[in-house]
Design an enzyme around this catalytic site. Structure first.
Site, short mmCIF file in Angstrom:
data_model
loop_
_atom_site.label_atom_id
_atom_site.label_comp_id
_atom_site.label_asym_id
_atom_site.label_seq_id
_atom_site.Cartn_x
_atom_site.Cartn_y
_atom_site.Cartn_z
CE LYS A 28 -34.52 4.39 -25.80
NZ LYS A 28 -33.22 4.02 -26.32
CG ASP B 194 -27.37 -2.27 -25.44
OD1 ASP B 194 -26.92 -2.62 -26.55
OD2 ASP B 194 -27.69 -1.10 -25.15
CE LYS C 207 -32.15 -8.46 -44.97
NZ LYS C 207 -33.18 -9.36 -45.52
CD GLN D 133 -36.79 -7.48 -42.77
OE1 GLN D 133 -36.68 -8.71 -42.79
NE2 GLN D 133 -36.72 -6.77 -43.87
N GLY E 204 -21.25 25.31 -13.26
CA GLY E 204 -20.08 24.42 -13.42
C GLY E 204 -19.42 24.13 -12.09
CB CYS F 72 -25.30 27.63 -10.36
SG CYS F 72 -25.20 26.65 -8.85
CG MET G 235 -25.21 34.42 -8.15
SD MET G 235 -24.60 33.67 -6.62
CE MET G 235 -25.60 34.48 -5.41
CD GLN G 236 -21.12 29.38 -6.38
OE1 GLN G 236 -20.09 28.87 -6.80
NE2 GLN G 236 -22.01 28.71 -5.66
NE ARG H 103 -20.86 18.61 -2.11
CZ ARG H 103 -20.86 17.89 -3.23
NH1 ARG H 103 -20.34 18.38 -4.33
NH2 ARG H 103 -21.38 16.68 -3.23
CG HIS I 260 -29.32 25.18 -11.85
ND1 HIS I 260 -28.34 25.07 -12.79
CD2 HIS I 260 -28.72 24.91 -10.66
CE1 HIS I 260 -27.19 24.75 -12.21
NE2 HIS I 260 -27.40 24.65 -10.92
CD GLU J 166 -30.27 26.06 -15.70
OE1 GLU J 166 -30.62 27.14 -15.17
OE2 GLU J 166 -29.27 25.43 -15.33
N1 GLN Z 1 -19.53 24.56 -8.04
C1 GLN Z 1 -20.50 25.45 -7.47
C2 GLN Z 1 -21.07 24.89 -6.16
O1 GLN Z 1 -21.03 23.71 -5.92
C3 GLN Z 1 -21.61 25.77 -8.44
C4 GLN Z 1 -22.41 24.58 -8.88
C5 GLN Z 1 -23.24 24.83 -10.11
O2 GLN Z 1 -22.95 25.71 -10.90
N2 GLN Z 1 -24.25 24.00 -10.33
O3 GLN Z 1 -21.60 25.63 -5.38
#
Ligand code: GLN
Length: 553
Positions: free
Chosen positions: A23, A154, A196, A199, A361, A388, A391-392, A469, A514, A516
């Site tokens: 959709k 649903d 069907k 329908q 992540g 994110c 990079m860390q 964070r 981010h 992306e």
């Molecule tokens: N876990 C990391 C933080 O909270 C990176 C978060 C992420 O990759 N979006 O800073």
């Protein structure tokens, strides 16, 4: 029948037979065609789940969580809307049952219902209608497309369907249209497409008081005219409003398939809109042509811990498609599970890649694999982009292996580390609630001239979207810069490090934000474009080296 106060027209998109029929892509494709005809269009998604937003959902459950400029954590379909339409969405573009109930319950607690019993009808449906109309009330759009999540029938989507029924009555039939997306299963034993289920699902909609105006039929085989007639007759729609949506090789082809089926014209007639001009799809066609006929190819490793579900990295995958096209290059992604990376065997695992991306992540799982991959990219001069958490991890790797800070880490993974090179922001430390409490949405960033980041963006003032964070710990910045990892992007207000890069490496960039989320078909993201270019250079460099090697042998 009352007429609408809002000048905007509303299109509702419902789904029948099964979920996952696309959709979001149909909505985005129609929106694209209407936009290409000169209308101002936006798309909104109504999700029937009780989470307030998908921010707290595990990516395995729900795929990627998309983030808007104004900091909404949303369904990944909003990413498609932005990539197709090239305009930003906002908090108002994603509504969930959780949000609706939260608003109504808060109002009840304030005493706003003056002692009345608060019920699904009218209080929940009124709140749904208010949220649907909100975008129309801004005056910024001629057409609002509202996609109703889930499948008709649903239990949890009933209040939404009822709200649509009421809204159509309120705003009038020429101001609204209903598109029902259904599936025509193909039975190979008889060699037939079956109608069907369609329908039945239209019948379900009729039970709720809604007659669809258009049926978009997902099918793996072309539909004959007889079949279109049959569906039209039994479902009570015009024959030209039975639209074939045949499986496409790429989602970016769908707008052109819908154009061929004249979905946009059928809708314009239904909404009694003036035909402005034929859709201008020249740039889109150019993009599609290049996508289908790449000149080059690169292989980029995408290292993450949710790779079993590709939707968890949706925007990254799409950003690579956009950046690939602008380099006339097909980006072949090699999905690598960070838990499976073995430092002893790393050359064998990563040695054939032209570039490495370490994905965003949360949490410790797979972290050492990511760090090992980054070390390999840094030491072997393989183009690297860390997003994110990526990079860390690059910062942690540099601290451990270049600055010799033994066991340096992010305090997310190891709170007691002696070298907290990535640490939680002060204001985050007081927060206990999980939902909607990260650094979210767009923040400004100043990019330093003469850096790889500046070379990509071509300007110093940028804005990018965040969702995290933890941050680079500025008390270590001097040491990092002296050893060659510089901060090439800084938040001008807070001084937080937003981009790091290694000066002596051909292309090694980590971003706290981010990129992306901002890549679209017409505006591929500059960092992805440069990253793909760097991997192309790496690939051709390798080729030349390999040829020289063969020549010698
Ligand atoms: N876990 C990391 C933080 O909270 C990176 C978060 C992420 O990759 N979006 O800073």
């Amino acid at each position: 029948m009352p007429q609408s106060a809002s000048p905007a027209k509303f299109i509702f998109v419902t789904g029948g037979v099964t979920s996952s029929l696309g959709k979001g892509i149909i909505s985005a494709s129609l929106a694209k065609l209407l936009q290409a005809r000169g209308y101002r269009v936006t798309i909104q998604k109504l999700d029937p789940y009780i989470n307030v937003d998908p921010g707290t959902l595990n990516p395995y459950e729900h795929g990627e969580c998309f983030v808007t400029d104004d900091g909404a954590e949303t369904d990944l379909d909003l990413g498609h809307y932005e990539r197709f339409l090239n305009i930003p969405t906002s908090q108002a573009n994603n509504v969930t049952t959780g949000k609706i109930y939260q608003t109504v319950i808060n109002r009840e607690r304030e005493g706003a219902y003056l002692g009345k019993t608060v019920q699904v009808i009218p209080h929940i449906t009124d709140e749904i209608k208010r949220r649907i109309k909100l975008l129309g009330d801004t005056g910024q759009f001629d057409i609002i497309i509202t996609e109703i999540g889930g499948t008709v029938g649903d239990i949890e989507s009933l209040p939404y369907i009822e709200s649509v029924r009421q809204l159509i009555w309120e705003i009038g039939s020429s101001n609204s249209a209903v598109i029902h997306l259904t599936l025509l299963p193909y039975l190979s034993t008889t060699g037939e497409l079956k109608t069907k289920p369609t329908q039945h699902s239209v019948k379900t909609l009729l039970e709720y008081g809604i007659q669809p105006d258009v049926l978009v039929c997902r099918t793996e085989k072309p539909m004959s005219n007889d079949l279109r007639r049959k569906i039209a007759l039994f479902c009570n729609v015009n024959i030209n409003a039975v639209i074939e949506s045949i499986d496409a090789s790429t989602i970016y082809e769908v707008p052109l398939l819908m154009l061929k089926e004249q979905l946009d014209k059928v809708i314009i007639n239904k909404l009694k809109l003036a035909l402005k001009h034929e859709p201008d799809m020249a740039a889109w066609k150019d993009f599609l042509g290049k996508l289908k006929n790449p000149v080059y190819e690169v292989k980029i490793g995408l290292i993450g811990k949710y790779i079993e579900l590709k939707d968890a990295y949706k925007s990254i995958v799409e950003a690579f498609i956009h950046a690939g096209v602008s380099n006339e290059c097909r980006v072949k992604l090699e999905w690598i599970h960070s838990e499976k990376i073995d430092p002893e065997n790393i050359r064998h695992q990563l040695g054939n890649l032209n570039a490495i991306l370490v994905a965003p992540g949360f949490g410790e799982r797979g972290i050492e694999g990511k760090i090992a991959a980054i070390r390999f990219a840094r030491e072997n001069k393989i183009p690297f982009l860390g997003i994110c958490l990526g990079m860390q991890c690059a910062v942690v790797e540099f601290a451990r292996n270049v600055l010799h800070m033994k066991d340096a880490h992010s305090t997310e993974m190891r709170p007691e580390t002696a070298f907290p090179v990535i640490d939680m922001m002060e204001e985050q430390k007081k927060i206990t609630n999980k939902g909607g409490t990260m650094r979210l949405g767009e923040y400004p960033c100043s990019v330093t001239k003469g850096t790889k980041a500046y070379q990509a963006y071509g300007k110093s003032k940028i804005g990018e979207r965040h969702r995290h964070r933890y941050e680079f710990n500025n008390s270590y910045l001097k040491q990092f810069e002296e050893a060659g990892m510089i901060a090439s992007g800084i938040n001008p207000d807070s001084g937080l490090v937003e981009i790091v890069e290694i000066k002596s490496h051909p292309w090694f960039v980590g971003v706290q934000f981010h990129p992306e989320y901002k890549s679209t078909v017409l505006n591929p993201h500059p960092l992805f474009v440069r990253f793909v270019k760097a991997s192309l250079e790496k690939a051709s460099g390798q080729l030349i080296a390999e040829q020289a090697h063969t020549a010698k042998a």
